[in-house]
Design a protein around this motif. Structure first.
Motif, PDB file in Angstrom:
ATOM      1  N   ARG A  66     -15.349-131.274  96.981  1.00 58.29           N
ATOM      2  CA  ARG A  66     -15.322-131.776  95.604  1.00 58.29           C
ATOM      3  C   ARG A  66     -15.668-130.660  94.620  1.00 58.29           C
ATOM      4  NH1 ARG A  66     -16.099-136.845  92.872  1.00 58.29           N
ATOM      5  NH2 ARG A  66     -17.420-136.657  91.042  1.00 58.29           N
ATOM      6  N   ASP A  70      -9.656-128.458  96.877  1.00 56.41           N
ATOM      7  CA  ASP A  70      -8.986-128.715  98.151  1.00 56.41           C
ATOM      8  C   ASP A  70      -8.557-127.439  98.867  1.00 56.41           C
ATOM      9  OD1 ASP A  70      -9.243-131.422  97.653  1.00 56.41           O
ATOM     10  OD2 ASP A  70      -7.260-131.607  96.739  1.00 56.41           O
ATOM     11  N   LYS A 117      -9.124-136.566 102.961  1.00 59.03           N
ATOM     12  CA  LYS A 117      -9.241-136.874 101.535  1.00 59.03           C
ATOM     13  C   LYS A 117      -7.947-136.526 100.798  1.00 59.03           C
ATOM     14  CE  LYS A 117     -10.303-135.349  97.162  1.00 59.03           C
ATOM     15  NZ  LYS A 117      -9.556-134.359  96.355  1.00 59.03           N
ATOM     16  N   MET A 118      -7.346-135.386 101.143  1.00 64.63           N
ATOM     17  CA  MET A 118      -6.108-134.954 100.499  1.00 64.63           C
ATOM     18  C   MET A 118      -4.964-135.913 100.805  1.00 64.63           C
ATOM     19  SD  MET A 118      -6.858-130.967 101.411  1.00 64.63           S
ATOM     20  CE  MET A 118      -5.253-130.235 101.151  1.00 64.63           C
ATOM     21  N   ASP A 121      -5.497-139.071  98.810  1.00 62.30           N
ATOM     22  CA  ASP A 121      -5.168-138.854  97.398  1.00 62.30           C
ATOM     23  C   ASP A 121      -3.700-139.152  97.114  1.00 62.30           C
ATOM     24  OD1 ASP A 121      -7.706-138.120  96.669  1.00 62.30           O
ATOM     25  OD2 ASP A 121      -7.334-135.959  96.726  1.00 62.30           O
ATOM     26  N   TRP A 122      -2.822-138.776  98.028  1.00 66.28           N
ATOM     27  CA  TRP A 122      -1.381-138.929  97.820  1.00 66.28           C
ATOM     28  C   TRP A 122      -0.871-140.328  98.167  1.00 66.28           C
ATOM     29  CZ3 TRP A 122       2.381-136.128  95.545  1.00 66.28           C
ATOM     30  CH2 TRP A 122       2.087-134.798  95.183  1.00 66.28           C
ATOM     31  N   PRO A 182      -2.111-130.738  94.663  1.00 67.51           N
ATOM     32  CA  PRO A 182      -2.709-132.068  94.520  1.00 67.51           C
ATOM     33  C   PRO A 182      -1.782-133.003  93.766  1.00 67.51           C
ATOM     34  CG  PRO A 182      -3.671-130.553  92.941  1.00 67.51           C
ATOM     35  CD  PRO A 182      -2.776-129.730  93.834  1.00 67.51           C
ATOM     36  N   ALA A 186      -5.061-136.144  90.002  1.00 63.41           N
ATOM     37  CA  ALA A 186      -6.132-136.151  90.996  1.00 63.41           C
ATOM     38  C   ALA A 186      -7.371-135.445  90.486  1.00 63.41           C
ATOM     39  CB  ALA A 186      -5.660-135.499  92.295  1.00 63.41           C
ATOM     40  N   SER A 189      -9.192-137.712  87.882  1.00 63.21           N
ATOM     41  CA  SER A 189      -9.822-138.905  88.437  1.00 63.21           C
ATOM     42  C   SER A 189     -11.019-138.575  89.289  1.00 63.21           C
ATOM     43  CB  SER A 189      -8.801-139.688  89.274  1.00 63.21           C
ATOM     44  OG  SER A 189      -8.381-138.927  90.387  1.00 63.21           O
ATOM     45  N   ALA A 190     -11.061-137.358  89.824  1.00 61.94           N
ATOM     46  CA  ALA A 190     -12.152-136.991  90.716  1.00 61.94           C
ATOM     47  C   ALA A 190     -13.388-136.554  89.968  1.00 61.94           C
ATOM     48  CB  ALA A 190     -11.697-135.868  91.659  1.00 61.94           C
ATOM     49  N   PRO A 319     -10.906-143.019  93.782  1.00 56.28           N
ATOM     50  CA  PRO A 319     -10.652-141.572  93.796  1.00 56.28           C
ATOM     51  C   PRO A 319     -11.917-140.740  93.618  1.00 56.28           C
ATOM     52  CG  PRO A 319      -8.944-142.674  92.541  1.00 56.28           C
ATOM     53  CD  PRO A 319      -9.967-143.725  92.892  1.00 56.28           C
ATOM     54  N   ARG A 322     -13.984-140.765  96.894  1.00 54.57           N
ATOM     55  CA  ARG A 322     -13.251-140.524  98.136  1.00 54.57           C
ATOM     56  C   ARG A 322     -13.816-139.351  98.926  1.00 54.57           C
ATOM     57  NH1 ARG A 322      -7.797-141.082  96.281  1.00 54.57           N
ATOM     58  NH2 ARG A 322      -8.271-143.315  96.322  1.00 54.57           N
TER      59      ARG A 322
END
Length: 388
Positions: A66, A70, A117-118, A121-122, A182, A186, A189-190, A319, A322
């Protein structure tokens, strides 16, 4: 690259490198026993060491991803895996083998948490069970390839060449991850609150336990299956090829289970049924001469619960939660996978046979259906409270 299925293909291959590296010890276990003068209990510990860093790193691993992002996190993880492989390839002492295994495992932990996590995300908003099932099938693919390739490499060139091969594959992963991008929005939202509410945290803990216990059962097949068959007179190469049937068939059954879960919206019916059947098959494998038949059945059925189980955490994670949520999920997973092979190895040593490890696997898989029911109850309570 912005195509989500193309992104999934990248994540699939990069995660495959973890499975390939993890299986490197079990694939040449009889060779390592002769080279270093070790027994099944020691091999079990070395196998389990790969997951030991997960108990400590999985939770902060989510926070690290985080903070750093990523791509930097995944590259650092892959480089750590490569370094661990090089140590094991060059070391002549058992202690250094353990150190290299721990370093590889630390990289594998960070990579696993971040890749999951990646992927979420998608696909969190659509076809999550299918995507996670395809993502998860990278593990049996990597294990199957290692079972076919690594015993031959080890027999011809020695254990060092086996570990050099795993390091080379990790470096290819570094090149591939450079193409990752990403999903839109993303990053924004993170940036919200990363706090999990109490029921979401409890649900993620239960989901992690389910995934850990199911994988312990499955790991007994490819961790101790080759040794079980070697006890029956099979060669190392023949045993590895036979066990790889489970992994190759799982490449089909895992995505199929995820697709059916998304298609019919009843993920737990198939997952619970498949778990009960797999537990029975694991117990049957140690007591039957129809080895190939049982292995084929396990491969065809054993992959069905994977997608639904892997999608559990995504069902309760937003998100912004996550990364930390996946850290919690994998902490439980790694704790189970660290203890499972070590306990199985000791039991096998005491019993004088690898068969007891497969029986332990049957018991851990059998524990999953009650936990699936518990997860559903927690989510139901949480949904009612959210609506009220």
């Amino acid at each position: 690259m912005r195509n989500r299925w193309g992104i999934l293909a990248i994540l699939f291959f990069v995660r495959l490198t973890i499975a390939f590296q993890f299986q490197s010890v079990a694939a040449v276990a009889p060779l390592l026993e002769k080279t270093f003068g070790m027994g099944l209990a020691d091999i079990g510990i070395l196998i389990g060491l790969y997951f030991t860093p997960g108990v400590v790193l999985a939770l902060p691993g989510g926070a690290i991803g985080r903070t750093l992002g990523d791509k930097p996190t995944t590259i650092a993880a892959l480089l750590l895996m490569t370094a661990g492989s090089l140590v094991m390839a060059l070391a002549e002492a058992w202690g250094w083998q353990m150190a290299g295994r721990l370093a590889s495992g630390a990289g594998g932990v960070l990579l696993t948490v971040q890749l999951t996590k990646m992927g979420a995300d998608w696909f969190a908003e659509k076809e999550i069970a299918t995507a996670m099932a395809i993502f998860v099938s990278s593990w049996p693919t990597g294990v199957a390839i290692s079972l076919l390739v690594l015993p031959a490499i080890g027999t011809a060139y020695g254990a060092g060449a086996v570990f050099m091969s795993t390091g080379a594959l990790s470096t290819i992963g570094v090149a591939l991850i450079m193409f990752y991008q990403p999903p839109p929005g993303a990053t924004i939202s993170a940036t919200g609150s990363g706090r999990l509410d109490r029921l979401a945290l409890l649900a993620v803990i239960v989901a992690g336990m389910i995934w850990g216990l199911y994988n312990v059962g499955f790991a007994m097949i490819f961790s101790f299956g080759p040794s079980l068959l070697a006890e029956r007179g099979w060669s190392i190469a023949a045993a590895g090829s036979a066990i790889s049937l489970v992994m190759w068939l799982s490449v089909i059954s895992v995505p199929s289970g995820g697709y059916l879960a998304d298609r019919f919206k009843r993920p737990f019916i198939g997952a619970i049924t498949a778990s009960l059947v797999v537990a029975a098959l694991l117990a049957w494998l140690t007591r039957s001469d129809a080895v190939i038949t049982v292995l084929i059945l396990i491969g065809l059925i054993g992959g069905f619960p994977a997608g639904p189980i892997m999608s559990l955490a995504a069902r309760v994670l937003a998100p912004e939660t996550r990364a930390i949520g996946m850290g919690v999920f994998y902490t439980l997973f790694y704790a189970a996978m660290m203890a499972g092979p070590a306990v199985a190895g000791r039991l096998a040593k005491s019993a004088g046979s690898a068969a007891v490890a497969l029986d332990l696997g049957a018991l851990t898989v059998l524990a999953c259906p009650p936990l699936m029911w518990l997860f559903e109850r927690i989510v139901s309570v949480r949904n009612r409270r959210t609506k009220s």
